[in-house]
Design a protein around this motif. Structure first.
Motif, mmCIF file in Angstrom:
data_model
loop_
_atom_site.group_PDB
_atom_site.id
_atom_site.type_symbol
_atom_site.label_atom_id
_atom_site.label_comp_id
_atom_site.label_asym_id
_atom_site.label_seq_id
_atom_site.Cartn_x
_atom_site.Cartn_y
_atom_site.Cartn_z
ATOM 1 N N THR A 1 -0.134 116.793 -0.471
ATOM 2 C CA THR A 1 -1.452 117.191 -0.009
ATOM 3 C C THR A 1 -2.509 116.826 -1.050
ATOM 4 O O THR A 1 -2.209 116.608 -2.224
ATOM 5 N N ALA A 2 -3.769 116.788 -0.588
ATOM 6 C CA ALA A 2 -4.856 116.452 -1.498
ATOM 7 C C ALA A 2 -4.984 117.483 -2.621
ATOM 8 O O ALA A 2 -5.258 117.135 -3.778
ATOM 9 N N GLU A 3 -4.788 118.779 -2.290
ATOM 10 C CA GLU A 3 -4.895 119.814 -3.320
ATOM 11 C C GLU A 3 -3.827 119.645 -4.390
ATOM 12 O O GLU A 3 -4.088 119.786 -5.595
ATOM 13 N N THR B 1 -4.586 113.887 -10.385
ATOM 14 C CA THR B 1 -5.967 113.444 -10.609
ATOM 15 C C THR B 1 -6.527 113.969 -11.921
ATOM 16 O O THR B 1 -7.125 113.222 -12.704
ATOM 17 N N THR C 1 -9.834 112.206 -3.948
ATOM 18 C CA THR C 1 -8.443 112.551 -3.689
ATOM 19 C C THR C 1 -8.250 112.832 -2.214
ATOM 20 O O THR C 1 -8.965 113.657 -1.630
ATOM 21 N N ARG C 2 -7.295 112.136 -1.620
ATOM 22 C CA ARG C 2 -6.967 112.321 -0.219
ATOM 23 C C ARG C 2 -5.470 112.558 -0.092
ATOM 24 O O ARG C 2 -4.724 112.442 -1.067
ATOM 25 N N THR C 3 -5.070 112.886 1.103
ATOM 26 C CA THR C 3 -3.647 113.109 1.339
ATOM 27 C C THR C 3 -2.864 111.837 1.059
ATOM 28 O O THR C 3 -3.102 110.796 1.659
ATOM 29 N N GLU D 1 -11.340 112.149 7.660
ATOM 30 C CA GLU D 1 -10.263 111.735 6.766
ATOM 31 C C GLU D 1 -8.932 111.531 7.483
ATOM 32 O O GLU D 1 -8.123 110.698 7.086
ATOM 33 N N GLU E 1 -4.656 116.582 -6.531
ATOM 34 C CA GLU E 1 -5.788 116.879 -7.412
ATOM 35 C C GLU E 1 -5.340 117.662 -8.642
ATOM 36 O O GLU E 1 -5.760 117.388 -9.768
ATOM 37 N N THR F 1 -4.773 109.185 -4.647
ATOM 38 C CA THR F 1 -5.991 109.537 -5.361
ATOM 39 C C THR F 1 -6.608 108.264 -5.937
ATOM 40 O O THR F 1 -5.893 107.341 -6.357
#
Length: 807
Positions: free
Chosen positions: A69-71, A78, A98-100, A718, A74, A103
């Motif tokens: 996941t993006a979270e 990231t 940052t995307r799924t 997204e 990150e 990054t």
């Protein structure tokens, strides 16, 4: 101006360049000829490019982590990349997106970095120390050259399938339909209908048999078709069955099946739109309506690879990249039941293929006086060799892999990036074709005109090895733009000479003075080109614009010097003395006027950052032209004035004030002096009013540049797939084409047809190459598309963009 010395004292005691060039004319002519040759040599030798060369201060770090996941990316990836990048003291800004699953970290160095390559290399070394990223994350992809601007963008597109191929395929389809219906079950009832989808002949049928069988089973399960029979042949697949639905309902069901069950992303990229055939004799008409591109993405890959290898042989070419390639994979399709019947586990296939596909070196043997390299021959070179691999079964026997699984080569699914090229045909209709775009970059210090000619010559040479119907289009053509800028300068030069001659004829009322002023312009420009060559200034849009500005300044000194020579001739001085005495008496005034003009442009040298680098050549070029003008006025103007000018009686000042413009000017000046306080107050009021009006004007650092290109950025949410992005991009293309047609109709003159829109180049799933210095390309993003618009006349770009933005 002459330090209160009399003309006799100056003529007797002064020895300067003006006198030297007048009295030693044989040396002066040699120097004049040398100056002309120097200028011509500098002009033809100096580099030529569209924009000033600026070091790109941006770089990019990409790190994939499929499934995360993006979270999570990150937090675990990231931030660590950002901290590592920030360790370089020359980094000004770090931005991340940052995307799924991925990054992207953008790096910007501080302004004024002398060597960006050194700093980027340092950042790369720091990133290489990140060896403990989470499992599945990486590898890090550091991109420091994505800011390079393409000097030429060449788009290679596929033509439409020809009539002959459609006819051959239609006969095969008609025969297959007739045979299928001859064997059809009469109890199925209803009217039989066939859904046919065309394919390039190079597409293996095993890649599309599974989807077409899935469709046949689904259609019968949903009651759309009965007694469905799958048809396959070279260049097509189809399903024949009994149905009570009309054509529109059948096509809607096909679209719904692709979207909901097969997924558009798994739809074969080389396939044609499906058509409905009720009468076998109509097969040719239906296939002609849906005929697609002649060449597949794989074939375009092969053709453009040949072009890339040919272009890289040119010394002027530094790099060639391709955009729009579809990655290929070898797919192994198997059935769990079939493997179980042989007693083969799925994990065994990985072990068998890994043991067979040996890519490691086998070492070296030393035999006598020779070294023999051991090269294992187990590496796969084609998908057919994979099918020949022997797989052990539970019974102890071995079977070929092709007997228990289907081995096929196809594109990576889902497809992540597309490139399309749209162009209007002779019948006025627009056609969208698959394409691959080549970005060709010129080596630093080269002349872009010669670069374009070399690319054209190599392209003509290599096209003999490519299909003659392949479509080639220059999407971005900087050699053409530079040639137009140079033509603009030459046109301005001719206009300046003509205006100088005209004004001189009006002001001096004699052709000799006009000819002297006209000759001063090319001599001054020749000296300016020589100075630019020595200082390393290249010919680009800023230096060309500076030369155009300088045309109005570089004649000032020669005009003053020539007029001074005329006055001394009229005063009775011999030509040999008057030719240098006049400019000498005004030498100080000419010098300070030149310095004032030069200083007026020097602040451009202290502009900070990239704008300062971009405009660096402007004050240098203008300064060179003014210095050259000063030198010419004290050297070659006295020389030429000696030969051209003749004594002519000049009216006195009192006589001039009696009539004409001089009289009116004298009266206005006299009135202003008598009422000086009122005029001073009025001047302050005008100054204040000008400041107020100036604050109301829109500010823009750089003037608007006319270009053949404009572009539309398309952003979706997204989570949007590439198929949805492509659908919106098609709507944008249709909108641009509709507005262009409307604009053409509104601006057509006397019934004459006018073409405005030349082509559309669309990049779906990411941005295209950098075709402008200020247009940063977007990296791979499924929810992004870019539509590049090219017009025939660059003056139409702004009008079309305004209408398009409103729409």
């Amino acid at each position: 101006m002459s330090h209160r010395k009399s003309d006799d004292e100056i003529a007797k005691n002064t020895h300067n360049t003006a006198r030297f060039f007048t009295e030693t004319r044989h040396v002066s002519w040699v120097l004049l000829l040398g100056t002309i040759v120097w200028g011509i040599y500098g002009y033809f030798q100096m580099p030529q490019r569209k924009d000033p060369e600026i070091q790109i201060r941006q770089a990019l770090v990409l790190c994939p982590w499929p499934g995360a996941t993006a979270e999570k990316i990150e937090e675990l990836v990231t931030r660590r990349i950002e901290e590592k990048v920030a360790e370089n003291v020359k980094v000004e800004k770090v931005e991340s997106n940052t995307r799924t699953g991925v990054t992207a970290v953008y790096i910007t160095l501080v302004e004024g970095v002398a060597d960006t390559g050194k700093e980027f290399d340092d950042i790369k070394l720091k990133l290489d120390t990140l060896t403990d990223l989470p499992q599945g994350a990486g590898p890090l992809n550091f991109i420091k050259d994505f800011g390079d601007t393409a000097a030429l963008m060449l788009t290679v597109a596929s033509p439409k399938v020809g009539e002959t191929e459609v006819a051959i395929r239609a006969r095969s389809v008609q025969k297959a339909i007739e045979e299928a219906r001859a064997q059809a079950d009469p109890s199925a009832g209803a009217t039989r209908v066939t859904l046919v989808q065309g394919l390039p002949t190079s597409v293996p049928l095993e890649l599309v048999r599974r989807p077409i069988r899935l469709f046949a089973d689904a259609a019968m399960a949903d009651g759309v078709l009965r007694d469905a029979r799958v048809l396959t042949g070279p260049g097509y697949v189809g399903v024949d069955g009994a149905s009570e639905e009309d054509d529109a309902a059948l096509r809607a069901y096909v679209d719904r099946f692709i979207r909901e069950r097969l997924r558009v992303s798994e739809f074969h990229p080389d396939s044609w739109p499906a058509v409905v055939v009720r009468n076998p004799g109509d097969a040719r008409t239906r296939l002609h309506e849906s005929a697609g591109d002649k060449y597949t993405y794989r074939e375009l890959d092969d053709y453009t690879d040949l072009l890339v290898r040919a272009m890289k042989t040119l010394p002027m070419v530094s790099k060639v990249t391709r955009t729009g390639l579809l990655n290929e994979r070898v797919y192994l399709e198997y059935s769990q039941e079939r493997l179980a019947s042989y007693g083969v586990k799925v994990g065994v296939l990985d072990d068998v293929l890994g043991a067979r596909n040996i890519t490691l070196p086998g070492g070296m043997l030393e035999i006598g006086d020779k070294n023999l390299t051991v090269d294992p021959s187990g590496e796969f070179t084609s998908e057919a060799e994979i099918g020949d691999v022997l797989v052990p079964t539970a019974s102890g026997r071995q079977v070929y892999l092709r007997d228990i699984a289907t081995v096929g080569r196809g594109y990576e699914t889902p497809v992540r990036f597309y490139n399309f090229f749209s162009q209007r045909g002779e019948d006025g209709t627009w056609r969208r074709a698959r394409a691959i775009t080549l970005a060709i970059q010129m080596r630093s210090g080269q002349k872009i005109g010669e670069f374009g000619e070399a690319v054209d010559a190599k392209l003509d040479e290599i096209r003999a090895q490519l299909p003659n119907d392949l479509v080639f289009a220059r999407t971005s053509d900087q050699p053409r733009q530079v040639a137009e800028n140079i033509d603009l300068f030459m046109g301005s030069l001719y206009e300046a000479i003509a205006l100088v001659v005209l004004v001189s004829l009006i002001g001096f009322w004699e052709w000799r003075s006009a000819l002297l002023m006209a000759l001063s312009i090319p001599i001054t420009l020749a000296m300016t080109f020589g100075m630019m060559y020595v200082l390393g200034i290249d010919l680009q849009q800023i230096s060309i614009a500076s030369l155009i500005l300088a045309l109005g300044l570089l004649v000032d000194d020669p005009v003053v010097a020539g007029d001074a020579i005329k006055r001394d001739l009229a005063a009775g001085w011999p030509r040999i003395i008057a030719a240098w005495l006049g400019p000498t008496k005004l030498a100080t005034a000419i010098l300070y006027a030149t310095i004032t003009n030069i200083v007026a442009y020097l602040p451009f040298l202290i502009l900070p950052g990239d704008p300062g680098v971009f405009l660096y050549s402007m004050p240098i070029v203008i300064g060179c032209s003014l210095v050259a003008s000063r030198i010419v006025s004290m050297t070659f103007i006295p020389l030429l004035g000696y030969y051209l000018l003749r004594p002519k009686a000049e009216p006195s000042i009192e006589e001039r004030r009696k009539s004409g413009f001089a009289a009116a000017y004298y009266k206005v000046g006299h009135f202003a002096i008598e009422h000086r306080w009122a005029f001073l107050a009025a001047s302050f009021l005008i100054l204040v009013a000008g400041g107020w009006f100036g604050r109301q004007l829109k500010t823009q650092f750089f003037p608007q540049d006319l270009q053949y290109l404009s572009y539309v950025d398309v952003w979706l949410p997204e989570d949007a797939p590439v198929s949805a992005t492509d659908r919106i991009a098609k709507e944008v293309e249709a909108t641009v084409q509709r507005l262009a047609t409307k604009y053409e109709q509104e601006h057509a003159s006397d019934g004459e047809e006018r073409r405005v829109l030349k082509s559309l180049t669309t990049f779906v799933g990411g941005g295209g190459p950098r075709f402008w210095f200020s247009a940063a390309p977007e990296q791979s993003q499924r929810n992004y598309a870019q539509v590049l618009i090219e017009v025939f006349d660059k003056h139409d770009t702004n009008h079309l963009v305004d209408e398009l933005q409103k729409e």
